[in-house]
Design an enzyme around this catalytic site. Structure first.
Site, PDB file in Angstrom:
ATOM      1  N   TYR A  81       0.838  -1.209   0.000  1.00  0.00           N
ATOM      2  CA  TYR A  81       0.000   0.000   0.000  1.00  0.00           C
ATOM      3  C   TYR A  81       0.872   1.259   0.000  1.00  0.00           C
ATOM      4  CZ  TYR A  81      -3.640   3.297   1.425  1.00  0.00           C
ATOM      5  OH  TYR A  81      -4.512   4.350   1.467  1.00  0.00           O
ATOM      6  N   PHE A 133      -9.384  20.872 -23.830  1.00  0.00           N
ATOM      7  CA  PHE A 133      -9.876  19.512 -23.942  1.00  0.00           C
ATOM      8  C   PHE A 133     -11.132  19.443 -23.065  1.00  0.00           C
ATOM      9  CE2 PHE A 133     -10.097  15.002 -22.725  1.00  0.00           C
ATOM     10  CZ  PHE A 133     -10.350  14.513 -23.987  1.00  0.00           C
ATOM     11  N   THR A 134     -12.045  18.538 -23.398  1.00  0.00           N
ATOM     12  CA  THR A 134     -13.363  18.513 -22.729  1.00  0.00           C
ATOM     13  C   THR A 134     -13.244  18.487 -21.196  1.00  0.00           C
ATOM     14  OG1 THR A 134     -13.338  16.125 -23.043  1.00  0.00           O
ATOM     15  CG2 THR A 134     -14.624  17.401 -24.621  1.00  0.00           C
ATOM     16  N   ASP A 224      -0.064  19.821 -20.754  1.00  0.00           N
ATOM     17  CA  ASP A 224      -0.808  18.561 -20.801  1.00  0.00           C
ATOM     18  C   ASP A 224      -0.056  17.678 -21.791  1.00  0.00           C
ATOM     19  OD1 ASP A 224      -2.482  16.453 -21.397  1.00  0.00           O
ATOM     20  OD2 ASP A 224      -4.314  17.650 -21.389  1.00  0.00           O
ATOM     21  N   LYS A 267      -2.782   7.231 -22.474  1.00  0.00           N
ATOM     22  CA  LYS A 267      -2.231   7.598 -23.786  1.00  0.00           C
ATOM     23  C   LYS A 267      -0.711   7.564 -23.722  1.00  0.00           C
ATOM     24  CE  LYS A 267      -6.299  10.400 -24.604  1.00  0.00           C
ATOM     25  NZ  LYS A 267      -6.694  10.270 -26.008  1.00  0.00           N
ATOM     26  N   ARG A 390     -16.415  14.875 -32.437  1.00  0.00           N
ATOM     27  CA  ARG A 390     -15.660  15.937 -31.775  1.00  0.00           C
ATOM     28  C   ARG A 390     -16.131  17.251 -32.407  1.00  0.00           C
ATOM     29  NH1 ARG A 390     -13.007  13.874 -27.159  1.00  0.00           N
ATOM     30  NH2 ARG A 390     -15.156  14.429 -26.777  1.00  0.00           N
ATOM     31  N   PHE A 456     -21.929  14.444 -24.116  1.00  0.00           N
ATOM     32  CA  PHE A 456     -21.574  13.565 -25.236  1.00  0.00           C
ATOM     33  C   PHE A 456     -21.301  12.133 -24.794  1.00  0.00           C
ATOM     34  CE2 PHE A 456     -17.037  13.146 -24.416  1.00  0.00           C
ATOM     35  CZ  PHE A 456     -16.779  14.257 -23.612  1.00  0.00           C
TER      36      PHE A 456
HETATM   37  C1  LIG Z   1      -5.206  16.047 -24.136  1.00  0.00           C
HETATM   38  C2  LIG Z   1      -5.940  15.278 -23.106  1.00  0.00           C
HETATM   39  N1  LIG Z   1      -5.962  15.721 -21.842  1.00  0.00           N
HETATM   40  C3  LIG Z   1      -6.597  15.038 -20.862  1.00  0.00           C
HETATM   41  C4  LIG Z   1      -7.279  13.885 -21.126  1.00  0.00           C
HETATM   42  C5  LIG Z   1      -8.025  13.170 -20.036  1.00  0.00           C
HETATM   43  O1  LIG Z   1      -7.381  11.996 -19.745  1.00  0.00           O
HETATM   44  P1  LIG Z   1      -8.183  10.719 -19.151  1.00  0.00           P
HETATM   45  O2  LIG Z   1      -9.093  10.235 -20.214  1.00  0.00           O
HETATM   46  O3  LIG Z   1      -7.110   9.747 -18.764  1.00  0.00           O
HETATM   47  O4  LIG Z   1      -8.942  11.219 -17.970  1.00  0.00           O
HETATM   48  C6  LIG Z   1      -7.284  13.388 -22.427  1.00  0.00           C
HETATM   49  C7  LIG Z   1      -8.036  12.170 -22.743  1.00  0.00           C
HETATM   50  O5  LIG Z   1      -8.430  11.908 -23.844  1.00  0.00           O
HETATM   51  C8  LIG Z   1      -6.602  14.104 -23.442  1.00  0.00           C
HETATM   52  O6  LIG Z   1      -6.587  13.692 -24.710  1.00  0.00           O
END
Ligand SMILES: Cc1ncc(COP(=O)(O)O)c(C=O)c1O
Length: 483
Positions: A81, A133-134, A224, A267, A390, A456
């Site tokens: 842990y 990003f979303t 990011d 990713k 998108r 979405f």
């Molecule tokens: C550029 C970017 N930032 C953040 C994220 C969020 O990551 P996660 O899906 O692991 O929460 C993504 C996911 O697609 C992304 O493409």
């Protein structure tokens, strides 16, 4: 990148520098079943069952193929842990690659965004960025902040020859900071391989220029790095000054520009998890408390130790130009094949996937009827291929209920790394060509169930005017009894 020659020019294709030793069986359900499945999923490709999908091009998140070395490393994870040596190995690898002293683990990319937003964003703060990003935008706005998008004008041009469409416009960045005053700027954010505008990279030079603006105003710079691997490939292959640099040196030069770097390891590193690399002790201490509160203890942060071991190996493999070039090269191939057939796509090819320009593909569907969402549903009907909308569907409604229209309407066909073969890519190209020929049969969508947050992901829609049946009839006419 390995320079392999072909005897005949016409044979030149992206050549895999790996072999496949574990496979997963796929089935292409018959057309009638595809039609029923998309209806059952409320015309939202997120709600399809994977068993009903032939080529799952929804995302690259957590679905990249792992290497044999990654899988082997998973067998020797230390699952204590606290104080796990798995964590020590991962933190050391990140320090080695990025040169930042501190690391906070988190279960995935959006968890890092949650922590960053909670600590640095307050009501009234502003986060300038190349593009949102979303999940990033959602976390910033939930804390009462706003996002200012300052990507260069070319970034929003669908077809272009500009190699770095993800670059930040530094003049506008300086203007933005002056307008709001530096005290209101929570941090400046750069997104490598900008996800929502076609996986487009920024250059190392641009990042250095952004750093210079941040230094001028005393702002913190956060990267990011979720899609860093693709961005590294493009810097190496498209930025003249970096041609002779190793991927490792480019990575370090990029990290050197930043105060904080976070990533989704679904990713980057081809595993599942995430984390925040931090240069200063003060920033580390400001965020540290939120990890045990929301994620897990400081030496696992909600991640499985097996995934952490895979990530450590995957991060090292990201430093190999052969490994990271496979994705962008396949995407480049797919984009070229579609361009040859007149199908509208984003150019130049970016990372992550091939991006179909729905605004031109189905130019008869108004943006308020979600052309990219409709096209994604139509492509599933045509070929069992699952892409992701998108565009406007992926936007959030404003506080007054109005709906901002997206700057681009894209269907993203992700090519998770080392997962699909070239013949599968060509199958997708073939079905897209057919669909383009019959594009006028595709109609718009309207909501039958619209969630308030990140709609979405799980909202449901219906086709306007029952177009999906007409498309299916045309398919039967052209394809006979074929799947
Ligand atoms: C550029 C970017 N930032 C953040 C994220 C969020 O990551 P996660 O899906 O692991 O929460 C993504 C996911 O697609 C992304 O493409």
């Amino acid at each position: 990148m390995a320079k392999v020659g072909f005897y005949k020019d016409e044979n030149v294709v992206p050549l895999e520098m790996h072999k496949v030793r574990i496979v997963q069986k796929l089935t292409l359900p018959p057309l009638e079943q595809r039609l029923a499945s998309i209806q059952g999923a409320g015309y939202n490709t997120f709600l399809l069952q994977n068993a009903d999908v032939f080529l799952d091009m929804l995302t690259d998140s957590g679905v990249n193929a792992m290497s044999d070395q990654q899988q082997a490393a998973m067998m020797v994870a230390d699952d204590s842990y606290a104080g796990s040596s798995t964590f020590t190995r991962l933190a050391a690898k990140l320090r080695d690659i990025f040169g930042m002293q501190h690391f906070l683990p988190a279960h995935q990319g959006r968890a890092c965004e949650h922590i960053l937003a909670k600590v640095f964003v307050a009501p009234g703060s502003v986060v300038p960025m190349n593009y949102h990003f979303t999940t990033t935008k959602a976390h910033i706005t939930v804390q009462g902040g706003t996002v200012e998008e300052l990507v260069v004008a070319e970034g929003l041009a669908v077809t272009s020859a500009e190699p770095f469409k993800g670059n930040m416009d530094c003049e506008r960045l300086a203007g933005c900071i002056q307008r709001y005053t530096p005290g209101k700027i929570a941090f400046v954010r750069v997104e490598a391989g900008t996800n929502l505008i076609g996986g487009q990279p920024f250059s190392l030079q641009n990042l250095r220029d952004v750093r210079e603006v941040c230094d001028r105003f005393g702002c913190m710079l956060v990267m990011d790095a979720s899609l860093l691997a693709d961005n590294l490939h493009f810097v190496k292959t498209r930025e003249e000054a970096c041609r002779d640099m190793s991927i490792r040196n480019i990575t370090r030069a990029m990290a050197d520009c930043c105060d904080i770097l976070y990533f989704s390891a679904r990713k980057l590193g081809c595993a599942r998890g995430g984390g925040i690399c931090i240069r200063s002790e003060a920033h580390y201490r400001a965020m540290r408390g939120l990890v045990p509160l929301f994620e897990g203890f400081l030496t696992y942060g909600g991640m499985s130790v097996r995934e952490m071991e895979a990530m450590t190996v995957g991060l090292e493999e990201t430093m190999d130009a052969d490994v990271i070039s496979q994705g962008p090269q396949f995407i480049g191939f797919m984009v070229d094949e579609l361009v040859k057939r007149g199908v509208p796509v984003i150019t130049p090819a970016g990372g992550l996937g091939c991006h179909i320009d729905a605004m031109r593909f189905v130019d008869h569907i108004p943006q308020t009827q979600y052309p990219a969402g409709a096209l994604a549903a139509a492509l599933y009907i045509a070929g069992g291929i699952r892409g992701m909308e998108r565009g406007t569907l992926s936007e959030q409604r404003a506080a007054d209920g109005s709906e901002p229209l997206a700057s681009m309407e894209l269907v993203r066909l992700a090519l998770p790394r080392r997962v699909f073969t070239l013949s599968q890519v060509l199958f997708a190209v073939d079905r897209l060509e057919w669909l383009y020929k019959h594009r006028r049969l595709i109609g718009g969508l309207e909501w039958s169930e619209e969630p308030e947050i990140l709609r979405f992901f799980y909202g449901r829609l219906t086709p306007k005017g029952g177009w999906s049946e007409k498309l299916a009839q045309q398919f039967r006419k052209d394809f006979g009894d074929c799947l």
